[in-house]
Design an enzyme around this catalytic site. Structure first.
Site, short mmCIF file in Angstrom:
data_model
loop_
_atom_site.label_atom_id
_atom_site.label_comp_id
_atom_site.label_asym_id
_atom_site.label_seq_id
_atom_site.Cartn_x
_atom_site.Cartn_y
_atom_site.Cartn_z
N CYS A 101 0.79 -1.24 0.00
CA CYS A 101 0.00 0.00 0.00
C CYS A 101 0.82 1.30 0.00
O CYS A 101 0.50 2.21 -0.76
CB CYS A 101 -1.01 0.01 1.14
SG CYS A 101 -0.85 -1.26 2.36
N ARG A 130 6.94 -11.57 4.98
CA ARG A 130 6.48 -11.45 6.36
C ARG A 130 7.13 -12.54 7.20
O ARG A 130 7.23 -13.69 6.76
CB ARG A 130 4.95 -11.57 6.44
CG ARG A 130 4.23 -10.47 5.70
CD ARG A 130 2.73 -10.63 5.77
NE ARG A 130 2.05 -9.62 4.95
CZ ARG A 130 0.74 -9.56 4.78
NH1 ARG A 130 -0.05 -10.45 5.36
NH2 ARG A 130 0.20 -8.62 4.02
N GLN A 148 1.11 -10.89 -3.38
CA GLN A 148 -0.27 -10.46 -3.17
C GLN A 148 -0.83 -9.84 -4.44
O GLN A 148 -0.14 -9.06 -5.09
CB GLN A 148 -0.35 -9.43 -2.04
CG GLN A 148 -0.30 -10.02 -0.64
CD GLN A 148 -0.67 -8.99 0.39
OE1 GLN A 148 -0.11 -7.90 0.43
NE2 GLN A 148 -1.62 -9.32 1.25
N ASP A 150 -2.65 -7.28 -5.16
CA ASP A 150 -3.16 -6.06 -4.55
C ASP A 150 -3.82 -5.14 -5.56
O ASP A 150 -3.44 -5.09 -6.73
CB ASP A 150 -2.00 -5.27 -3.93
CG ASP A 150 -1.66 -5.75 -2.54
OD1 ASP A 150 -2.59 -6.11 -1.81
OD2 ASP A 150 -0.47 -5.77 -2.18
N HIS A 152 -5.16 -0.89 -5.15
CA HIS A 152 -5.39 0.26 -4.29
C HIS A 152 -6.11 1.33 -5.10
O HIS A 152 -5.60 1.76 -6.14
CB HIS A 152 -4.05 0.78 -3.73
CG HIS A 152 -3.37 -0.22 -2.86
ND1 HIS A 152 -2.36 -1.04 -3.31
CD2 HIS A 152 -3.59 -0.57 -1.56
CE1 HIS A 152 -1.98 -1.84 -2.34
NE2 HIS A 152 -2.69 -1.58 -1.27
N LYS A 231 -13.35 -3.99 6.94
CA LYS A 231 -13.12 -4.76 5.72
C LYS A 231 -14.22 -5.77 5.48
O LYS A 231 -14.94 -6.18 6.41
CB LYS A 231 -11.76 -5.47 5.80
CG LYS A 231 -11.63 -6.43 6.98
CD LYS A 231 -10.27 -7.13 6.96
CE LYS A 231 -10.16 -8.12 8.12
NZ LYS A 231 -9.01 -9.02 7.99
N HIS A 277 -8.30 -0.73 -0.23
CA HIS A 277 -7.34 -1.83 -0.44
C HIS A 277 -8.15 -3.05 -0.85
O HIS A 277 -9.20 -3.32 -0.26
CB HIS A 277 -6.60 -2.18 0.86
CG HIS A 277 -5.93 -1.03 1.53
ND1 HIS A 277 -4.57 -0.90 1.61
CD2 HIS A 277 -6.44 0.04 2.19
CE1 HIS A 277 -4.27 0.19 2.30
NE2 HIS A 277 -5.39 0.78 2.66
#
Length: 401
Positions: A101, A130, A148, A150, A152, A231, A277
């Protein structure tokens, strides 16, 4: 759920048998994809790129490692640093990204924006790291290095609900393609949250409004939201009836404020956008693990690493086998010829164990008639066709999916 069946369909077992991926002690928790696994991965990424391009997203790529000060500004340092990896370069502290992000925010902030440009939709297949405890690592399901899918979005407040509505449609389109049904959960403000309670109430009300308008049944998980916003989570149901959390849509009023994101409004004054997100697969690795187990390694034709295997009965039929292979490849199919000097029974058994969708056997009759005997693994049905007819048969199956 039958535990024996779950073990048969275990993605680590099938991943090894089908030569899809492996793990190495030199990189614990960081999976290594083998050639056949890369075929599946590339197909998933290709589908993702195609669908996002047609839905009005712009693809980006942000750095894997950025300065620690960025993560302090984003709030990840306070809320997530125990799961992050760090490095020091040129007397500067850096962190390897656990999420993409902040990079998307930097791109949004890289130029002056007008209200007419919004919504801005960025999509990124972002490699993140991670720190997971070694005891929790599990094949492709729980890893330390993963990609990921992702997205945004930077939107005006009046665009929140229509954009989320479109995202829900896109998620439904993806899951339907794989034959997944799914459950929806709405997660609300946690104890450890950023921003004001009023802002959170507003964000939660927006998500609830879209779910209600679409008539989607959902469960509320009180206090389970991300630290920066509420979320919507999507739990897909596999062939064994197990539930997997994959997709997520998160509303964020905090990060645009922390990074000073703005656009020039219709009144010619700076306004702050809202950030959404969003992920659909969740991660490529985890989604692959779920697919391997869901299909028990018997992938639909479009995903299968090898879509057809040609088995010549003897060495003299190999040349014709290679001619067939060339024509199938020109039509865009992934096909192999087993020209080994082994018994037919062994070659057929191995093709069965590799769970290849179509098996093509050629002998004297096929060479003489310029035909082929093709058997579909799914129903064991054997038919004799011309090469052109066989290609059309596979194309029809591909198009139907």
């Amino acid at each position: 759920m039958n535990s024996n069946q779950a073990e048969i369909q275990n993605h680590r077992k099938l991943g090894q048998e089908l030569e899809l991926f492996t793990s190495m002690e030199e990189a614990p928790g960081m999976p290594v994809f083998l050639p056949k696994g890369m075929v599946i991965r590339n197909e998933l990424e290709s589908l993702w790129k195609k669908k996002h391009q047609s839905a009005g997203y712009q693809e980006i790529k942000t750095p894997i490692m950025m300065k620690q000060s960025l993560w302090e500004q984003s709030g990840h340092w306070d809320h997530y640093h125990e799961n992050m990896y760090f490095s020091r370069v040129d007397e500067q502290d850096y962190a390897i990204k656990p999420m993409s992000c902040p990079g998307a925010v930097l791109i949004f902030n890289s130029k002056r924006r007008s209200y007419r440009e919004l919504p801005v939709r960025y999509a990124e297949l972002g490699l993140v790291h991670r720190h997971e405890l070694s005891g929790s690592l599990n094949g492709l399901l729980r890893v330390r290095s993963f990609t990921q899918d992702d997205a945004h979005l930077f939107v005006r407040e009046d665009q929140i609900e229509p954009e989320i509505d479109s995202i829900l449609d896109l998620i439904h389109e993806f899951y339907s393609r794989f034959g997944f049904s799914y459950k929806v959960e709405l997660s609300t403000r946690p104890e450890d949250f950023m921003g004001s309670a009023d802002m959170w109430d507003k964000a939660e009300a927006s998500l609830e409004s879209v779910l209600e308008a679409k008539g989607l049944p959902y469960q509320v998980n009180h206090g389970e939201g991300a630290f920066y916003g509420p979320k919507i989570d999507f739990h897909i149901l596999d062939s064994l009836g197990r539930s997997w959390q994959c997709g997520t849509v998160q509303l964020d009023f905090q990060m645009p404020e922390k990074f000073g994101c703005s656009y020039i409004g219709e009144d010619s004054k700076p306004q702050q956008p809202v950030m959404i997100h969003r992920a659909i697969y969740g991660s490529i690795e985890r989604f692959m693990a779920i697919l391997i187990e869901h299909y028990a390694g018997e992938f639909p034709l479009w995903l299968a690493p090898v879509q057809a295997k040609i088995i010549p009965i003897s060495e003299v039929h190999a040349e014709y086998g290679n001619q067939i292979k060339q024509q199938f490849e020109q039509a865009g199919f992934r096909i192999e010829v087993d020209c080994r000097l082994e018994k037919m029974g062994l070659k057929i058994r191995e093709a069965e164990m590799q769970k290849i969708p179509y098996m093509i056997v050629i002998g004297d009759q096929e060479v003489l008639n310029r035909s082929l005997s093709i058997r579909r693994r799914k129903d064991k049905k054997l038919v004799v066709l011309s090469i052109e007819e066989a290609i059309m048969l596979l194309k029809k199956e591909m198009d139907s999916k």
